[in-house]
Design a protein around this motif. Structure first.
Motif, mmCIF file in Angstrom:
data_model
loop_
_atom_site.group_PDB
_atom_site.id
_atom_site.type_symbol
_atom_site.label_atom_id
_atom_site.label_comp_id
_atom_site.label_asym_id
_atom_site.label_seq_id
_atom_site.Cartn_x
_atom_site.Cartn_y
_atom_site.Cartn_z
ATOM 1 N N MET A 1 1.991 29.530 -12.010
ATOM 2 C CA MET A 1 1.992 30.775 -13.040
ATOM 3 C C MET A 1 0.908 30.924 -13.692
ATOM 4 O O MET A 1 0.041 29.920 -14.119
ATOM 5 N N LYS A 2 0.245 32.160 -14.122
ATOM 6 C CA LYS A 2 -0.915 32.383 -14.465
ATOM 7 C C LYS A 2 -0.744 32.299 -16.011
ATOM 8 O O LYS A 2 0.183 32.692 -16.516
ATOM 9 N N PRO A 3 -1.496 31.677 -16.861
ATOM 10 C CA PRO A 3 -1.282 31.461 -18.214
ATOM 11 C C PRO A 3 -1.227 33.036 -19.057
ATOM 12 O O PRO A 3 -2.431 33.883 -18.609
ATOM 13 N N ALA A 4 -0.365 33.173 -19.709
ATOM 14 C CA ALA A 4 -0.471 34.479 -20.626
ATOM 15 C C ALA A 4 -0.888 34.337 -21.939
ATOM 16 O O ALA A 4 -0.868 33.142 -22.596
ATOM 17 N N ILE A 5 -1.774 35.151 -22.248
ATOM 18 C CA ILE A 5 -2.247 35.049 -23.927
ATOM 19 C C ILE A 5 -1.751 36.331 -24.825
ATOM 20 O O ILE A 5 -1.379 37.449 -23.959
ATOM 21 N N TRP A 6 -2.103 36.440 -25.820
ATOM 22 C CA TRP A 6 -1.692 37.372 -26.979
ATOM 23 C C TRP A 6 -2.970 37.724 -26.934
ATOM 24 O O TRP A 6 -4.108 37.116 -27.519
ATOM 25 N N LEU A 7 -3.444 39.160 -26.772
ATOM 26 C CA LEU A 7 -4.446 39.800 -27.215
ATOM 27 C C LEU A 7 -4.253 41.137 -27.883
ATOM 28 O O LEU A 7 -3.692 42.032 -27.318
ATOM 29 N N ASP A 8 -4.898 41.266 -29.052
ATOM 30 C CA ASP A 8 -4.616 42.423 -29.787
ATOM 31 C C ASP A 8 -3.177 43.205 -29.606
ATOM 32 O O ASP A 8 -3.290 44.501 -29.279
ATOM 33 N N GLY A 9 -2.302 42.355 -30.039
ATOM 34 C CA GLY A 9 -0.807 43.199 -30.177
ATOM 35 C C GLY A 9 -0.088 43.173 -28.848
ATOM 36 O O GLY A 9 0.835 43.405 -28.850
ATOM 37 N N SER A 10 -0.584 42.675 -27.657
ATOM 38 C CA SER A 10 0.429 42.297 -26.542
ATOM 39 C C SER A 10 0.081 41.321 -25.679
ATOM 40 O O SER A 10 -0.967 40.874 -25.810
#
Ligand code: PLP
Length: 275
Positions: A1-10
């Protein structure tokens, strides 16, 4: 799974997330951050971290981060990346600015990412470094991304098989490590430098002061040479015994005071996720 990050609201895929190469955090270190312990999808002491993020942002003159948005970012990232143990890294910078040292007007950048991590070791070695923390500097006590000084000091520590470097301040008082606060036992009593030494208001430090108790004392850096016990506190280390300071070994680390401080810390932290 590719890591998900939070960037500027999503939430977005970390590999394709984009931040400007002219982001003021990247070009001049105009940013603040927090590292938050994450266990089984839950962030430890998040309210305290959000408060400190706001204080650091204010100290740097950044607009106040929206605590609800940062909290939402942390929750979404934790849900999207199920790891048993890790660290949330919250980074909040001055944002896009093509004009060099003046901050742009496009608004700040907020990133929340999760990094899987190993549990801290029970004890470690530290070195002292010849460079001073400036307790009267504009950045004293702020958790900013201007960490160059810490990177240099940590490299010195690694050359000597240590994992942390300890700073004195401009008047030679014991201050803190590159990413940790320091506690020492002298004549059986537990001490830690006061915030006026220039150290960061560590969240683990504050919890040890509240739960275990220690004196906030101005101490010379040389106190490390006669301390019966030394330990470090930080989000990534919890309460970690020190078994060597420079060439001096502290046999039997963790000593009784350190072991008790760690026992209390671990027990209280397990009972309350947001103390
Ligand atoms: N001092 C510095 C310079 C730090 O960067 C940190 C944490 O990263 C600490 C102390 C320890 O603070 P905390 O216990 O909140 O992790």
């Amino acid at each position: 799974m590719k890591p998900a990050i939070w960037l500027d609201g999503s939430l977005c895929d970390a590999d394709s997330a984009r931040v400007s190469v002219f982001d003021h955090g990247l070009t001049v270190g105009d940013g603040v951050f927090e590292t938050v312990k994450a266990t089984e999808g839950r962030a430890f002491a998040l309210t305290r971290h959000l408060r400190r993020l706001a204080r650091s942002a204010e100290g740097l003159g950044l607009p106040a981060p929206d605590p609800d948005e940062v909290r939402r970012g942390c929750e979404e990232v934790l849900k999207a990346n199920p790891v048993p143990f890790g660290r949330l890294r919250i980074t909040y910078t001055g944002g896009f600015s093509p004009l060099g040292s003046d901050r742009g007007t496009a608004g700040p950048t907020l990133v929340v990412a999760l990094v899987e991590a190993a549990r801290p070791a029970d004890s470690t070695a530290v070195v002292t470094v010849p460079w001073a923390r400036n307790e009267r500097g504009a950045l004293a006590g702020l958790k900013t991304t201007s960490y160059g000084e810490n990177v240099v000091a940590l490299a010195r520590a690694r050359q000597q098989d240590a994992t942390e470097a300890l700073f004195g301040n401009t008047v030679g008082a014991l201050c803190e490590g590159t990413g940790s606060n320091v506690f020492v036992v002298l004549d059986g009593e537990l001490h830690t430098p006061p915030l006026s030494s220039g150290c960061l208001a560590g969240i683990t430090r504050a919890l040890v002061l509240e739960w275990v108790g220690a004196k906030e004392t101005d101490l010379p850096l040389e106190a490390l040479a006669r301390a019966e016990e030394v330990f470090l506190t930080s989000t990534t280390r919890d309460v970690q015994a020190v078994h060597r300071v420079d060439a001096r070994t502290l046999p039997g680390a963790p000593g009784p005071v350190t072991a008790e401080a760690r026992r209390i810390f671990v027990e209280r932290a397990a009972a309350d996720i947001d103390p």
